[in-house]
Design an enzyme around this catalytic site. Structure first.
Site, PDB file in Angstrom:
ATOM      1  N   PRO A  36       0.824  -1.216   0.000  1.00 35.46           N
ATOM      2  CA  PRO A  36       0.000   0.000   0.000  1.00 35.46           C
ATOM      3  C   PRO A  36       0.855   1.262   0.000  1.00 35.46           C
ATOM      4  O   PRO A  36       1.895   1.332   0.665  1.00 35.46           O
ATOM      5  CB  PRO A  36      -0.788  -0.114   1.316  1.00 35.46           C
ATOM      6  CG  PRO A  36      -0.759  -1.558   1.663  1.00 35.46           C
ATOM      7  CD  PRO A  36       0.543  -2.075   1.156  1.00 35.46           C
ATOM      8  N   GLU A  37       0.438   2.261  -0.782  1.00 36.34           N
ATOM      9  CA  GLU A  37       1.152   3.535  -0.794  1.00 36.34           C
ATOM     10  C   GLU A  37       0.593   4.422   0.315  1.00 36.34           C
ATOM     11  O   GLU A  37      -0.361   4.074   1.006  1.00 36.34           O
ATOM     12  CB  GLU A  37       1.042   4.166  -2.180  1.00 36.34           C
ATOM     13  CG  GLU A  37       1.591   3.230  -3.261  1.00 36.34           C
ATOM     14  CD  GLU A  37       1.919   3.903  -4.585  1.00 36.34           C
ATOM     15  OE1 GLU A  37       2.154   5.118  -4.605  1.00 36.34           O
ATOM     16  OE2 GLU A  37       1.955   3.186  -5.607  1.00 36.34           O
ATOM     17  N   LYS A  67       4.238   5.175   4.966  1.00 38.79           N
ATOM     18  CA  LYS A  67       3.628   3.845   4.955  1.00 38.79           C
ATOM     19  C   LYS A  67       3.571   3.203   6.336  1.00 38.79           C
ATOM     20  O   LYS A  67       3.320   2.001   6.456  1.00 38.79           O
ATOM     21  CB  LYS A  67       4.411   2.945   3.991  1.00 38.79           C
ATOM     22  CG  LYS A  67       4.413   3.460   2.543  1.00 38.79           C
ATOM     23  CD  LYS A  67       5.186   2.532   1.623  1.00 38.79           C
ATOM     24  CE  LYS A  67       5.198   3.069   0.203  1.00 38.79           C
ATOM     25  NZ  LYS A  67       5.906   2.150  -0.731  1.00 38.79           N
ATOM     26  N   ARG A 111      11.913  -2.183  -9.137  1.00 38.41           N
ATOM     27  CA  ARG A 111      10.501  -2.125  -9.518  1.00 38.41           C
ATOM     28  C   ARG A 111      10.401  -1.709 -10.976  1.00 38.41           C
ATOM     29  O   ARG A 111      11.211  -0.902 -11.463  1.00 38.41           O
ATOM     30  CB  ARG A 111       9.732  -1.124  -8.638  1.00 38.41           C
ATOM     31  CG  ARG A 111       9.748  -1.420  -7.168  1.00 38.41           C
ATOM     32  CD  ARG A 111       9.025  -2.702  -6.793  1.00 38.41           C
ATOM     33  NE  ARG A 111       7.633  -2.692  -7.192  1.00 38.41           N
ATOM     34  CZ  ARG A 111       6.658  -2.126  -6.483  1.00 38.41           C
ATOM     35  NH1 ARG A 111       6.929  -1.504  -5.331  1.00 38.41           N
ATOM     36  NH2 ARG A 111       5.415  -2.191  -6.891  1.00 38.41           N
TER      37      ARG A 111
END
Length: 268
Positions: free
Chosen positions: A2-3, A52, A255
């Site tokens: 989750p961001e 986060k 990423r």
């Protein structure tokens, strides 16, 4: 993972039923038993987020307040529960309830009890948060100016800026025409300020909608009317929406980063 907007949304949603309430705290899984027992019967004073990371602050004792620090990681999930509460699944790391509301937490990277000093040290290691109540744009600009690393890598470094994940990274760089390989220190200061402004606006939209939406500047429809594909401009797209050339994919900071080689050329 989750961001930041998701974690700030959780902090907001958990503040309503828990702040000011005395809670029942258990660890059905057994991996947080000692911490859960120390929090059982305590009052929740505050729930807040930094990037986060999610924090539950409990009533002060002779040694100061206690905190439960949660980092969801890739597999962490909260499940909202209501009274009457059924038996928890054996995978539940932490169950927190009031008389009427509660949640089950499963699979987090971290669910740990911290004192005030440990929380302060943790937060000092984190970068400025676009969703902080006070604008931390100057700290963000200072962090960008001092590193020669590629901006595509820096935006995912939580010590440089908190809460930005891969989708926002791709969308931000494209929206501002920035090459992901350009050194952060070489980006014009005005562009860094504009990048921060966009970041703050988009993450606030994320908190309100509980979705990553970066296209509202170009689309007059309400957020709920947008399809998932219409919520972003470039992430996982095949063609650039601006020049219609093929999108490229590059691995930066482990990423996949989606970018347009034509619209995001590195400046001289």
């Amino acid at each position: 993972m989750p961001e930041g907007h998701t974690i700030h949304r959780l902090a907001r949603d958990h503040s309503k039923p828990f702040e000011g309430q005395t809670v029942v705290s258990t660890s059905p899984q057994g991996r947080f038993t000692e911490g859960a027992e120390r929090l059982n019967g305590q009052r929740v004073d505050r729930v807040f987020a930094h990037g986060k990371h999610l924090f539950y602050q409990f009533s002060s004792s002779q040694h100061g307040p206690l905190y439960c620090h949660v980092h969801l990681g890739l597999f962490g999930r909260f499940k909202k529960i209501k009274a009457p509460f059924g038996d928890p699944k054996p995978t539940v790391r932490w169950r927190l309830t009031t008389r009427t509301a509660g949640f089950d937490l499963t699979g987090p990277n971290y669910c740990e009890l911290l004192d005030e000093l440990a929380v302060r040290r943790l937060r000092n290691r984190l970068g400025p948060d676009p969703l902080a109540s006070t604008d931390q744009g100057e700290a963000f600009a200072a962090n960008m100016a001092k590193t020669r690393r590629a901006i595509g890598a820096v935006l995912l470094d939580q010590a440089m800026v908190s809460g930005v994940g891969n989708i926002y990274r791709c969308e931000l760089l494209w929206a501002h025409g920035l090459s992901p390989t350009q050194r952060a220190c070489d980006v014009d200061s005005k562009e860094i300020t504009a990048l921060w402004t966009t970041m703050r606006r988009w993450l606030k939209i994320g908190v309100e909608t509980n979705k990553i939406i970066t296209t509202l500047d170009d689309d007059e429809r309400p957020a709920k009317a947008l399809t998932r594909s219409e919520q972003v401009r470039i992430y996982k797209k095949e063609v650039c929406p601006k020049c219609e050339n093929p999108i490229s994919i590059k691995s930066i900071a482990q990423r996949k980063l989606y970018f347009c080689p034509q619209c995001q050329r590195e400046s001289d």
